[in-house]
Design a protein around this motif. Sequence first.
Motif, short mmCIF file in Angstrom:
data_model
loop_
_atom_site.label_atom_id
_atom_site.label_comp_id
_atom_site.label_asym_id
_atom_site.label_seq_id
_atom_site.Cartn_x
_atom_site.Cartn_y
_atom_site.Cartn_z
N ILE A 182 43.46 28.12 23.13
CA ILE A 182 43.25 27.32 21.93
C ILE A 182 44.12 26.07 21.93
N GLU A 183 45.37 26.24 22.30
CA GLU A 183 46.32 25.13 22.24
C GLU A 183 46.16 24.12 23.36
N HIS A 184 45.44 24.50 24.42
CA HIS A 184 45.25 23.60 25.55
C HIS A 184 43.76 23.34 25.80
N TRP A 185 42.94 23.49 24.74
CA TRP A 185 41.50 23.38 24.93
C TRP A 185 41.07 22.01 25.43
N SER A 186 40.08 22.03 26.32
CA SER A 186 39.38 20.82 26.75
C SER A 186 38.05 21.28 27.34
N LEU A 187 37.09 20.37 27.45
CA LEU A 187 35.83 20.73 28.08
C LEU A 187 36.06 21.10 29.54
N ALA A 188 37.02 20.44 30.17
CA ALA A 188 37.35 20.76 31.56
C ALA A 188 37.83 22.20 31.69
N LEU A 189 38.64 22.65 30.71
CA LEU A 189 39.12 24.03 30.73
C LEU A 189 37.96 25.00 30.54
N ASP A 190 37.04 24.68 29.62
CA ASP A 190 35.87 25.53 29.42
C ASP A 190 35.06 25.65 30.72
N LEU A 191 34.83 24.53 31.38
CA LEU A 191 34.05 24.54 32.62
C LEU A 191 34.78 25.31 33.72
N GLN A 192 36.10 25.19 33.75
CA GLN A 192 36.90 25.93 34.73
C GLN A 192 36.77 27.43 34.51
N ILE A 193 36.84 27.86 33.25
CA ILE A 193 36.72 29.29 32.93
C ILE A 193 35.32 29.80 33.26
N LEU A 194 34.30 29.00 32.93
CA LEU A 194 32.92 29.38 33.26
C LEU A 194 32.75 29.52 34.77
N ALA A 195 33.35 28.61 35.54
CA ALA A 195 33.26 28.66 37.00
C ALA A 195 33.98 29.89 37.56
N ARG A 196 35.05 30.32 36.90
CA ARG A 196 35.81 31.50 37.35
C ARG A 196 35.15 32.80 36.94
N THR A 197 34.25 32.73 35.94
CA THR A 197 33.65 33.95 35.41
C THR A 197 32.76 34.66 36.42
N LEU A 198 31.90 33.91 37.11
CA LEU A 198 30.96 34.55 38.05
C LEU A 198 31.69 35.29 39.17
N PRO A 199 32.69 34.67 39.82
CA PRO A 199 33.41 35.43 40.85
C PRO A 199 34.08 36.69 40.31
N VAL A 200 34.61 36.62 39.08
CA VAL A 200 35.24 37.80 38.48
C VAL A 200 34.20 38.89 38.25
N VAL A 201 33.02 38.50 37.74
CA VAL A 201 31.95 39.48 37.50
C VAL A 201 31.49 40.09 38.82
N MET A 202 31.32 39.26 39.84
CA MET A 202 30.85 39.75 41.13
C MET A 202 31.85 40.69 41.79
N SER A 203 33.13 40.43 41.56
CA SER A 203 34.16 41.30 42.14
C SER A 203 34.33 42.58 41.34
N ARG A 204 33.78 42.58 40.10
CA ARG A 204 33.87 43.72 39.18
C ARG A 204 35.31 44.07 38.87
N SER A 205 36.16 43.07 38.94
CA SER A 205 37.59 43.27 38.67
C SER A 205 37.82 43.58 37.20
N GLY A 206 38.48 44.69 36.91
CA GLY A 206 38.83 45.05 35.52
C GLY A 206 37.64 45.44 34.67
N ALA A 207 36.50 45.77 35.29
CA ALA A 207 35.31 46.12 34.51
C ALA A 207 35.06 47.61 34.56
N TYR A 208 34.93 48.22 33.36
CA TYR A 208 34.50 49.62 33.28
C TYR A 208 34.03 49.92 31.86
#
Length: 208
Positions: A182-208
């Motif tokens: 929240i305190e460091h929000w930017s569109l660039a940060l949103d895009l960075q998180i979206l880009a990191r989401t797919l690899p995290v989902v594919m790795s199934r890290s921390g998912a159960y």
Amino acid sequence: MSPTLALHHAAAKRCVDLLGALVALVLVAPLLAVLALLVKLDSPGPVLFVQTRVGRGGRTFRMLKVRTMRVGADAEKATLAALNQSDDARLFKIPSDPRVTTVGRVLRRWSLDELPQLWNVVAGHMSLVGPRPFFESDLDDYEAHHFRRLAVKPGITGLWQVSGRSDILDFEDVVRLDRHYIEHWSLALDLQILARTLPVVMSRSGAY
């Protein structure tokens, strides 16, 4: 609660949310149809699971998910409290939750149960990126600094999800990540998180 984002920043974020969610809904519509069929064949009950969560400013909304548990699972939560991996009831995490159906376990491992929340984004309840929405009852245990995470719309994905998801068992760590976002929000940060989401989902890290 004063708004966190300037008006033009909020408008830009909403445009990205709306466009991204609409495009994603069109792309995943065939997949959602298949998931609906699998859920119906696997266990009795509705395809969608609707749950009240807390959004921006403490307002509640009905969050959509593909159902991954047997009907009546919420009523069993108290009896499974001893299996919670976290000491905090606000982070209810059971690695092998007996309430989860066979198909539901697969959907959770790949985060496919979250896809209907794209509609919550279109409706304006959620954002593509933001803090994870918690339950209204959790607010009773909030301290003053916890309410800061309610300054923006909750998200389908966020800094918490790409930093460990269910492996993060301390609610204060969740709050710290949400406040940093929240305190460091930017569109660039949103895009960075979206880009990191797919690899995290594919790795199934921390998912159960």
